[in-house]
Design an enzyme around this catalytic site. Structure first.
Site, mmCIF file in Angstrom:
data_model
loop_
_atom_site.group_PDB
_atom_site.id
_atom_site.type_symbol
_atom_site.label_atom_id
_atom_site.label_comp_id
_atom_site.label_asym_id
_atom_site.label_seq_id
_atom_site.Cartn_x
_atom_site.Cartn_y
_atom_site.Cartn_z
ATOM 1 N N ASP A 30 0.846 -1.197 0.000
ATOM 2 C CA ASP A 30 0.000 0.000 0.000
ATOM 3 C C ASP A 30 0.880 1.245 0.000
ATOM 4 O O ASP A 30 1.958 1.253 0.600
ATOM 5 C CB ASP A 30 -0.865 -0.040 1.268
ATOM 6 N N HIS A 204 -4.710 2.833 6.102
ATOM 7 C CA HIS A 204 -3.477 2.998 5.325
ATOM 8 C C HIS A 204 -2.345 3.496 6.223
ATOM 9 O O HIS A 204 -2.478 4.513 6.896
ATOM 10 C CB HIS A 204 -3.697 3.993 4.189
#
Length: 224
Positions: A30, A204
């Site tokens: 990510d 995230h």
């Protein structure tokens, strides 16, 4: 990397390091939070701040919009609502479905008497109600937008309501989210979101989290 998560376990860093020692050619990782400094916030801090919000508004109805897939956040909201003597009306097809499944398989603990319908919530004092709904990104057909636009069959914004956006804004959705907030303000309700206080920890990792992942796994190549 949340060292103090809610309803979950911390990341298994020992396992990740072992994988790295075995040799990793490519790490697909990510990168959404790569521009944010430091580490992402712990869910336990989010829960503390949400609890303080509830405590500060004992007589006002609270409407909280978040992602229907964030089961831990939904659990946090329900737990805090129960602590403060509130019933919970869950609205939005995906959110209702996810809560039902999560309860069935033991991922959520909700007292049977806690959940009520949107219609039933209107018969209770505002300070006894939490409405959990979809629409934190300003989606046209989501529950929050229908409430704000007076298109919902049983709910509408009332002056004095507290509306919590327990989510960050997905890049590209800024304008639609701001339109919803503006409409809520115009109808006399209060709005709280993640830029005002720490009431959302995204999924995230920030820059230091991403660097930590690279350090643990030590890949030859990185594909963000």
């Amino acid at each position: 990397f949340d060292t103090d998560p809610v309803n979950d376990f911390p990341a298994d860093e020992v396992h990740l390091k072992k994988l790295g020692e075995q040799g990793i050619t490519v790490l697909y990782t990510d990168s959404t939070g790569a521009e944010r400094e430091g580490h992402s916030m712990s869910e336990s801090k989010v829960e503390t701040n949400l609890d303080q919000l509830f405590a500060a508004h004992p007589n006002q109805r609270i409407i909280s919009a978040t992602f229907s897939s964030m089961i831990d956040r939904l659990q946090q909201m329900v737990t805090i609502a129960e602590k403060h003597g509130r019933k919970v009306a869950v609205d939005g097809y995906s959110m209702k479905t996810n809560v039902e499944i999560a309860r069935e398989i033991g991922f959520m603990n909700v007292k049977p008497e806690t959940l009520i319908t949107a219609e039933q919530s209107n018969k209770l004092p505002p300070g006894k109600v939490l409405v959990l709904c979809t629409g934190a990104q300003g989606e046209d057909n989501a529950v929050l937008m229908r409430i704000v636009n007076k298109e919902h069959r049983s709910l509408e914004i009332n002056a004095g309501d507290v509306v919590i956006f327990s989510s960050s804004v997905i890049p590209g959705n800024e304008a639609s989210v701001q339109l919803v907030k503006d409409a809520i303000y115009k109808q006399g309700a209060e709005v709280y979101h993640y830029k005002m206080m720490d009431i959302h920890s995204g999924g995230h990792g920030h820059r230091d989290d991403l660097q930590h992942m690279i350090d643990l796994t030590n890949p030859e190549y990185l594909i963000p």
